[in-house]
Design a protein around this motif. Structure first.
Motif, mmCIF file in Angstrom:
data_model
loop_
_atom_site.group_PDB
_atom_site.id
_atom_site.type_symbol
_atom_site.label_atom_id
_atom_site.label_comp_id
_atom_site.label_asym_id
_atom_site.label_seq_id
_atom_site.Cartn_x
_atom_site.Cartn_y
_atom_site.Cartn_z
ATOM 1 N N THR A 8 0.815 -1.211 0.000
ATOM 2 C CA THR A 8 0.000 0.000 0.000
ATOM 3 C C THR A 8 0.851 1.264 0.000
ATOM 4 N N SER A 9 1.864 1.304 0.866
ATOM 5 C CA SER A 9 2.692 2.505 0.991
ATOM 6 C C SER A 9 4.150 2.185 0.677
ATOM 7 N N GLU A 10 4.859 3.190 0.259
ATOM 8 C CA GLU A 10 6.299 3.030 0.025
ATOM 9 C C GLU A 10 7.100 3.122 1.315
ATOM 10 N N THR A 11 6.683 3.999 2.241
ATOM 11 C CA THR A 11 7.512 4.248 3.425
ATOM 12 C C THR A 11 6.773 4.147 4.748
ATOM 13 N N ALA A 12 5.450 4.326 4.765
ATOM 14 C CA ALA A 12 4.716 4.400 6.038
ATOM 15 C C ALA A 12 4.386 3.012 6.568
ATOM 16 N N GLY A 13 4.881 2.714 7.768
ATOM 17 C CA GLY A 13 4.574 1.448 8.414
ATOM 18 C C GLY A 13 5.675 0.422 8.257
ATOM 19 N N GLY A 14 5.663 -0.558 9.161
ATOM 20 C CA GLY A 14 6.700 -1.573 9.161
ATOM 21 C C GLY A 14 6.721 -2.424 7.908
ATOM 22 N N ALA A 16 5.890 -1.508 4.883
ATOM 23 C CA ALA A 16 6.474 -0.710 3.804
ATOM 24 C C ALA A 16 7.997 -0.702 3.910
ATOM 25 N N VAL A 17 8.501 -0.532 5.121
ATOM 26 C CA VAL A 17 9.953 -0.539 5.330
ATOM 27 C C VAL A 17 10.530 -1.886 4.911
ATOM 28 N N ALA A 18 9.880 -2.976 5.341
ATOM 29 C CA ALA A 18 10.369 -4.314 5.015
ATOM 30 C C ALA A 18 10.313 -4.573 3.515
ATOM 31 N N ALA A 19 9.218 -4.165 2.850
ATOM 32 C CA ALA A 19 9.078 -4.395 1.417
ATOM 33 C C ALA A 19 10.127 -3.614 0.634
ATOM 34 N N ARG A 20 10.364 -2.379 1.052
ATOM 35 C CA ARG A 20 11.354 -1.562 0.358
ATOM 36 C C ARG A 20 12.767 -2.131 0.547
ATOM 37 N N HIS A 132 2.615 -9.667 7.033
ATOM 38 C CA HIS A 132 3.241 -8.814 8.044
ATOM 39 C C HIS A 132 2.403 -8.760 9.319
ATOM 40 N N ASP A 133 1.213 -9.317 9.254
ATOM 41 C CA ASP A 133 0.357 -9.488 10.425
ATOM 42 C C ASP A 133 -0.575 -10.658 10.123
ATOM 43 N N ALA A 134 -1.602 -10.846 10.948
ATOM 44 C CA ALA A 134 -2.443 -12.035 10.828
ATOM 45 C C ALA A 134 -3.570 -11.893 9.816
ATOM 46 N N TRP A 135 -3.759 -10.731 9.195
ATOM 47 C CA TRP A 135 -4.951 -10.492 8.381
ATOM 48 C C TRP A 135 -5.202 -11.542 7.297
ATOM 49 N N PRO A 136 -4.193 -11.984 6.537
ATOM 50 C CA PRO A 136 -4.486 -13.004 5.514
ATOM 51 C C PRO A 136 -5.015 -14.316 6.102
ATOM 52 N N ALA A 137 -4.814 -14.539 7.403
ATOM 53 C CA ALA A 137 -5.227 -15.794 8.037
ATOM 54 C C ALA A 137 -6.500 -15.650 8.865
ATOM 55 N N ASN A 329 5.092 -8.920 15.528
ATOM 56 C CA ASN A 329 5.499 -9.980 14.621
ATOM 57 C C ASN A 329 7.024 -10.070 14.639
ATOM 58 N N LEU A 330 7.688 -9.341 13.765
ATOM 59 C CA LEU A 330 9.154 -9.281 13.739
ATOM 60 C C LEU A 330 9.516 -7.807 13.579
ATOM 61 N N PRO A 331 9.502 -7.041 14.659
ATOM 62 C CA PRO A 331 9.624 -5.577 14.556
ATOM 63 C C PRO A 331 10.936 -5.105 13.937
ATOM 64 N N ASN A 332 10.816 -4.241 12.930
ATOM 65 C CA ASN A 332 11.995 -3.666 12.294
ATOM 66 C C ASN A 332 12.835 -2.880 13.282
#
Length: 424
Positions: A8-14, A16-20, A132-137, A329-332
């Motif tokens: 969803t975001s490039e930089t906002a939230g954990g 986004a940081v992990a994906a980038r 990155h959280d439980a939502w898909p499950a 979960n696994l905090p950056n």
């Protein structure tokens, strides 16, 4: 191999940081990777924004409105749930057509609807989905917080008015996910072994491909300093500095109440620490928290820090990092602190025990125990061998979360997903 990372975001939230960071790790290891986001904040040519931004805002607002109505206009849990009823069909984009692998991350709040994800699956391209959280499950929640319904079938959701019903919003969303996942071939990835264990208990993911791969970090940037950071930042040189970081430091789940109580207990048990300890608070609403006067130590609010090199200096300047989260979960942030040689004090919850080795790279306190958290703070700040802990932190990060280790594991998964598609 071309990989399209979607978040969803490039930089906002954990997430986004992990994906980038994964984008950079893959690029550094020969993968042609790009990232597609709703909210683009940089000028990076590798990060692409969805077209028609006015429609993206409408998708977000329309979904929030429907959720708000389901909550009877009570905003308490408005952003704790998602239904994925609004989003954009990305299969029409050139970037999608050129991709060999579609890698979903956090795609809520109007980025992709469940229908959009179904179209991605029907395109025939292999799909990897990092949780990155439980939502898909689950049906609609990101944090289960002790609820066990997702293990069988969602419904009677505790986040909905009156505890929901057998056919409530969570039950309806659950059925839509169930239909989506059936024969989808999606490769689900959890960022921690803990989340993988939780996801395996979900009836939604019972027969899905599921593994765990941690998030990466650039250990060239996040690394120990030379001791000049405090002077450069204007921080006190004669005190033990404790650092607390959160996107919103007043988020109840980040544990500021428990931290304030732990600091009070430590100050009462060790009165000398009142003059020798200071608390750095980095994140949104830091000034408001500092102004409450709840903490017995000098509080230095740093606000929200966007500049990554300044952030690294802050981690390096601290003697200890504290994250008293009630769910993680696994905090950056723990990964970042440890990469800079700063040991962490945290509750034994979620994926944190995979990161913090008790009394070796920090201290694991009993969940919600302010007394144990206080003991951990004093141990790391005043009792432990600081240099030995720092070395252990850096070694742990380099061995477990370095770019090379994580990138190679994802490349192996991508090749497996491609092979399975060709085989089928």
């Amino acid at each position: 191999m071309r990989v399209l990372i979607v978040n969803t975001s490039e930089t906002a939230g954990g997430a986004a940081v992990a994906a980038r960071r994964l984008l950079a790790a893959l690029q550094h290891h020969g993968v042609k990777a790009s990232m597609l986001v709703r909210d683009k904040q940089s000028s990076s040519p590798a990060v692409l924004a969805l077209p028609h931004q006015q429609w993206q805002q409408w998708h977000f607002l329309w979904e929030r409105l429907r959720i708000c109505l389901a909550l009877h206009l009570d905003r308490t849990h408005l952003f704790k749930v998602d239904t994925a009823t609004g989003g954009t069909d990305i299969t029409r984009l050139d970037e999608f057509r050129q991709a060999d692998i579609v890698h979903l991350h956090w795609v809520n709040q109007g980025m992709l609807s469940l229908g959009d994800i179904a179209r991605i699956v029907r395109s025939g391209k292999p799909v990897v989905w990092t949780m990155h959280d439980a939502w898909p499950a689950t049906g609609i929640c990101h944090l289960t917080m002790g609820c066990q319904h997702f293990k069988s079938r969602c419904g009677h959701c505790p986040l909905l008015p009156g505890g929901g019903s057998a056919t409530d919003l969570s039950a309806r969303t659950w059925r839509r996910k169930q239909a989506l996942y059936a024969d989808s071939g999606i490769h689900f990835v959890a960022c921690s072994r803990w989340l993988e264990g939780e996801a395996r208990q979900s009836a939604l993911l019972a027969h899905q491909h599921l593994t765990s791969i941690p998030n990466p970090i650039d250990t060239r940037l996040y690394s120990p300093g030379d001791g000049s950071e405090r002077q450069r930042l204007g921080l006190p040189g004669g005190k033990r500095l404790l650092l607390f970081v959160s996107q919103r430091v007043d988020d109840i789940y980040k544990g500021m109440d428990q931290l304030a109580e732990a600091c009070r207990l430590m100050a009462d048990s060790h009165p000398d620490t009142r003059q020798t300890t200071a608390l750095l608070i980095m994140g949104g609403h830091a000034e408001q928290v500092a102004a409450t006067g709840r903490l017995p130590y000098e509080v230095i609010p740093l606000g929200y820090v966007n500049d990554e090199r300044r952030k690294v200096d802050i981690y390096r300047a601290a003697d200890a990092f504290v994250l008293p989260s009630l769910s993680e979960n696994l905090p950056n942030t723990i990964m970042e602190a440890m990469a800079c040689g700063t040991p962490a004090v945290a509750f034994r919850v979620g994926g944190i025990p995979e990161m913090v080795e008790h009394r070796r790279t920090g201290y694991l306190a009993q969940l919600r125990s302010a007394a144990d958290l206080a003991a951990g703070l004093h141990h790391v700040l005043y009792e432990a061998d600081r240099q030995a802990m720092s070395r252990a932190c850096v070694a742990k990060v380099q061995h477990t979360w370095g770019e090379r280790q994580v990138a190679l594991r994802y490349i192996e998964l991508y090749n497996e997903a491609l092979a399975m598609k060709h085989y089928l």
